[in-house]
Design an enzyme around this catalytic site. Structure first.
Site, mmCIF file in Angstrom:
data_model
loop_
_atom_site.group_PDB
_atom_site.id
_atom_site.type_symbol
_atom_site.label_atom_id
_atom_site.label_comp_id
_atom_site.label_asym_id
_atom_site.label_seq_id
_atom_site.Cartn_x
_atom_site.Cartn_y
_atom_site.Cartn_z
ATOM 1 N N CYS A 12 2.681 84.705 -30.304
ATOM 2 C CA CYS A 12 1.941 83.400 -29.752
ATOM 3 C C CYS A 12 2.823 82.599 -28.837
ATOM 4 O O CYS A 12 4.007 82.373 -29.445
ATOM 5 C CB CYS A 12 1.305 82.441 -30.718
ATOM 6 S SG CYS A 12 0.534 80.914 -30.302
ATOM 7 N N PRO A 13 2.662 82.162 -27.590
ATOM 8 C CA PRO A 13 1.312 82.339 -27.040
ATOM 9 C C PRO A 13 1.147 83.279 -26.099
ATOM 10 O O PRO A 13 0.257 83.303 -25.181
ATOM 11 C CB PRO A 13 1.132 81.011 -26.249
ATOM 12 C CG PRO A 13 2.804 80.804 -25.821
ATOM 13 C CD PRO A 13 3.534 81.403 -27.154
#
Length: 70
Positions: A12-13
Site C-alpha cells: 500500500c498504496p
C-alpha cells in the site's frame, strides 16, 4: 475490454496507484483485474472504486475485479 495489473509483492498504496494509472486511459466498461497480495488491497481497492464512481465487481483470493464507469 479487460486488463490485468500485477501488483503482487507491492505494498500500500502501490496497488491502487497502479490501478488508477491504468484506469485513467481506459473507456467506460473496461474491466481491470488487480492481482495484489497486500492485505490492505482488500479494503483499498473497493474504497477507490467508491470514491471514483466505478464498480467493484469481485474479489477472489488475491484478484480484485473493477469495472470502469463513465
Amino acid at each position: 475490454m479487460s486488463h490485468v495489473v500485477d501488483a503482487r509483492g507491492k505494498r500500500c498504496p502501490l496497488p491502487v496507484i497502479m490501478l488508477a494509472k491504468l484506469a485513467a486511459n481506459q473507456p467506460p466498461g473496461t474491466r481491470i483485474e488487480v492481482l495484489a497480495d497486500d492485505p490492505a488491497a482488500a479494503v483499498d481497492i473497493p474504497a477507490w472504486c467508491r470514491m471514483r464512481g466505478h464498480t467493484f465487481v469481485a474479489a477472489a483470493g488475491d484478484a480484485y475485479t473493477v469495472e470502469l464507469k463513465g
